[in-house]
Scaffold this motif. Structure first.
Motif, PDB file in Angstrom:
ATOM      1  N   TRP A  40       0.802  -1.218   0.000  1.00  0.00           N
ATOM      2  CA  TRP A  40       0.000   0.000   0.000  1.00  0.00           C
ATOM      3  C   TRP A  40       0.840   1.276   0.000  1.00  0.00           C
ATOM      4  CZ3 TRP A  40       1.482   2.237   4.512  1.00  0.00           C
ATOM      5  CH2 TRP A  40       1.843   1.400   5.577  1.00  0.00           C
ATOM      6  N   MET A  41       2.165   1.137   0.046  1.00  0.00           N
ATOM      7  CA  MET A  41       3.038   2.312   0.064  1.00  0.00           C
ATOM      8  C   MET A  41       3.266   2.851  -1.356  1.00  0.00           C
ATOM      9  SD  MET A  41       6.049   1.235   2.668  1.00  0.00           S
ATOM     10  CE  MET A  41       5.952   1.761   4.360  1.00  0.00           C
ATOM     11  N   PRO A  42       3.448   4.164  -1.466  1.00  0.00           N
ATOM     12  CA  PRO A  42       3.800   4.725  -2.776  1.00  0.00           C
ATOM     13  C   PRO A  42       5.145   4.156  -3.267  1.00  0.00           C
ATOM     14  CG  PRO A  42       3.195   6.472  -1.223  1.00  0.00           C
ATOM     15  CD  PRO A  42       3.304   5.197  -0.438  1.00  0.00           C
ATOM     16  N   GLU A  43       5.312   4.130  -4.562  1.00  0.00           N
ATOM     17  CA  GLU A  43       6.548   3.637  -5.177  1.00  0.00           C
ATOM     18  C   GLU A  43       7.757   4.359  -4.576  1.00  0.00           C
ATOM     19  OE1 GLU A  43       8.809   1.256  -7.526  1.00  0.00           O
ATOM     20  OE2 GLU A  43       6.624   1.176  -7.426  1.00  0.00           O
ATOM     21  N   GLY A  44       8.781   3.594  -4.233  1.00  0.00           N
ATOM     22  CA  GLY A  44      10.016   4.162  -3.705  1.00  0.00           C
ATOM     23  C   GLY A  44      10.011   4.428  -2.211  1.00  0.00           C
ATOM     24  N   LYS A  45       8.914   4.168  -1.530  1.00  0.00           N
ATOM     25  CA  LYS A  45       8.811   4.405  -0.084  1.00  0.00           C
ATOM     26  C   LYS A  45       8.979   3.086   0.664  1.00  0.00           C
ATOM     27  CE  LYS A  45       7.796   8.757  -0.538  1.00  0.00           C
ATOM     28  NZ  LYS A  45       8.692   9.809  -0.132  1.00  0.00           N
ATOM     29  N   TYR A  46       9.493   3.172   1.888  1.00  0.00           N
ATOM     30  CA  TYR A  46       9.702   1.973   2.711  1.00  0.00           C
ATOM     31  C   TYR A  46       9.843   2.365   4.177  1.00  0.00           C
ATOM     32  CZ  TYR A  46      14.622   3.357   2.775  1.00  0.00           C
ATOM     33  OH  TYR A  46      15.787   4.051   2.943  1.00  0.00           O
ATOM     34  N   PHE A  47       9.738   1.372   5.045  1.00  0.00           N
ATOM     35  CA  PHE A  47      10.082   1.509   6.459  1.00  0.00           C
ATOM     36  C   PHE A  47      11.502   1.004   6.633  1.00  0.00           C
ATOM     37  CE2 PHE A  47       5.439   0.541   7.269  1.00  0.00           C
ATOM     38  CZ  PHE A  47       5.123   1.695   7.966  1.00  0.00           C
ATOM     39  N   SER A  48      12.265   1.631   7.518  1.00  0.00           N
ATOM     40  CA  SER A  48      13.485   0.964   7.967  1.00  0.00           C
ATOM     41  C   SER A  48      13.017  -0.204   8.828  1.00  0.00           C
ATOM     42  CB  SER A  48      14.360   1.912   8.790  1.00  0.00           C
ATOM     43  OG  SER A  48      13.751   2.191  10.041  1.00  0.00           O
ATOM     44  N   ALA A  49      13.818  -1.238   8.907  1.00  0.00           N
ATOM     45  CA  ALA A  49      13.419  -2.409   9.696  1.00  0.00           C
ATOM     46  C   ALA A  49      13.165  -2.035  11.149  1.00  0.00           C
ATOM     47  CB  ALA A  49      14.486  -3.499   9.594  1.00  0.00           C
ATOM     48  N   SER A  50      14.005  -1.189  11.701  1.00  0.00           N
ATOM     49  CA  SER A  50      13.850  -0.795  13.099  1.00  0.00           C
ATOM     50  C   SER A  50      12.557  -0.017  13.315  1.00  0.00           C
ATOM     51  CB  SER A  50      15.057   0.039  13.543  1.00  0.00           C
ATOM     52  OG  SER A  50      14.952   0.358  14.899  1.00  0.00           O
ATOM     53  N   ASN A  51      12.264   0.929  12.424  1.00  0.00           N
ATOM     54  CA  ASN A  51      11.032   1.698  12.549  1.00  0.00           C
ATOM     55  C   ASN A  51       9.810   0.808  12.390  1.00  0.00           C
ATOM     56  OD1 ASN A  51       8.787   3.509  11.009  1.00  0.00           O
ATOM     57  ND2 ASN A  51       9.867   4.665  12.589  1.00  0.00           N
TER      58      ASN A  51
END
Length: 168
Positions: free
Chosen positions: A115-126
């Motif tokens: 569901w995230m926009p292209e190129g977006k991500y969470f860091s694993a820690s976050n």
């Protein structure tokens, strides 16, 4: 190795034990199964069945993401308590099969959600600290709340699994 990823694995396994316990209590309650499985707390909230499906999906997904494994796919076609129990057990077996050594590189994983926009991500820690724990526990608590609301006799200790009182 960062312990927050292993902690999530432990939280997931405890949550699955809780689900197994409350589904079993619901099964034994004498309340019509279809009424409990399809019940929700509000019209805009998921049903009990869907809460179980989302909890199992989110926990197996997070463990797979942290360990660099492929996420197992489930059909989401459960209609009975026995089928939900089988899903919980299948998820437990998957999570238990992921060795702790598989989390060695977890801190470097970029978590991309559909569901995230292209190129977006969470860091694993976050993702670990600020999303997946809260999201998973929300669905677990809501599943418990639905059953309580529908009359299944559950107590707090039916939710808290794995706690062992020690003797001196």
């Amino acid at each position: 190795m960062n312990n927050e990823y292993l902690l999530f694995k432990h939280i997931a396994l405890n949550g699955l034990a809780t689900l197994k316990n409350i589904i079993q209590k619901a099964k034994e309650s004498g309340i019509e199964e279809s009424k409990l499985i399809d019940a929700s707390l509000a019209p805009d909230m998921f049903s009990f069945k869907r809460q179980v499906q989302v909890f199992t999906d989110s926990t197996k997904g997070a463990v797979a993401r942290f360990s660099g494994m492929e996420i197992p796919k489930y059909e989401d076609n459960e209609t009975t308590f026995d089928e939900l129990l089988a899903r919980v057990e299948k998820t437990k077996m998957f999570i238990e099969s992921v060795g702790d050594d598989k989390f060695a590189d977890a801190a470097n994983v970029k978590i991309k959600m559909p569901w995230m926009p292209e190129g977006k991500y969470f860091s694993a820690s976050n993702y670990a600290q600020n999303f997946i724990i809260q999201n998973s526990l929300f669905h677990l608590v809501t599943a418990y709340g639905i059953l309580r609301h529908m009359g299944v006799q559950l107590t707090k200790m039916d939710f808290i699994t794995g706690a062992e009182i020690q003797s001196e």
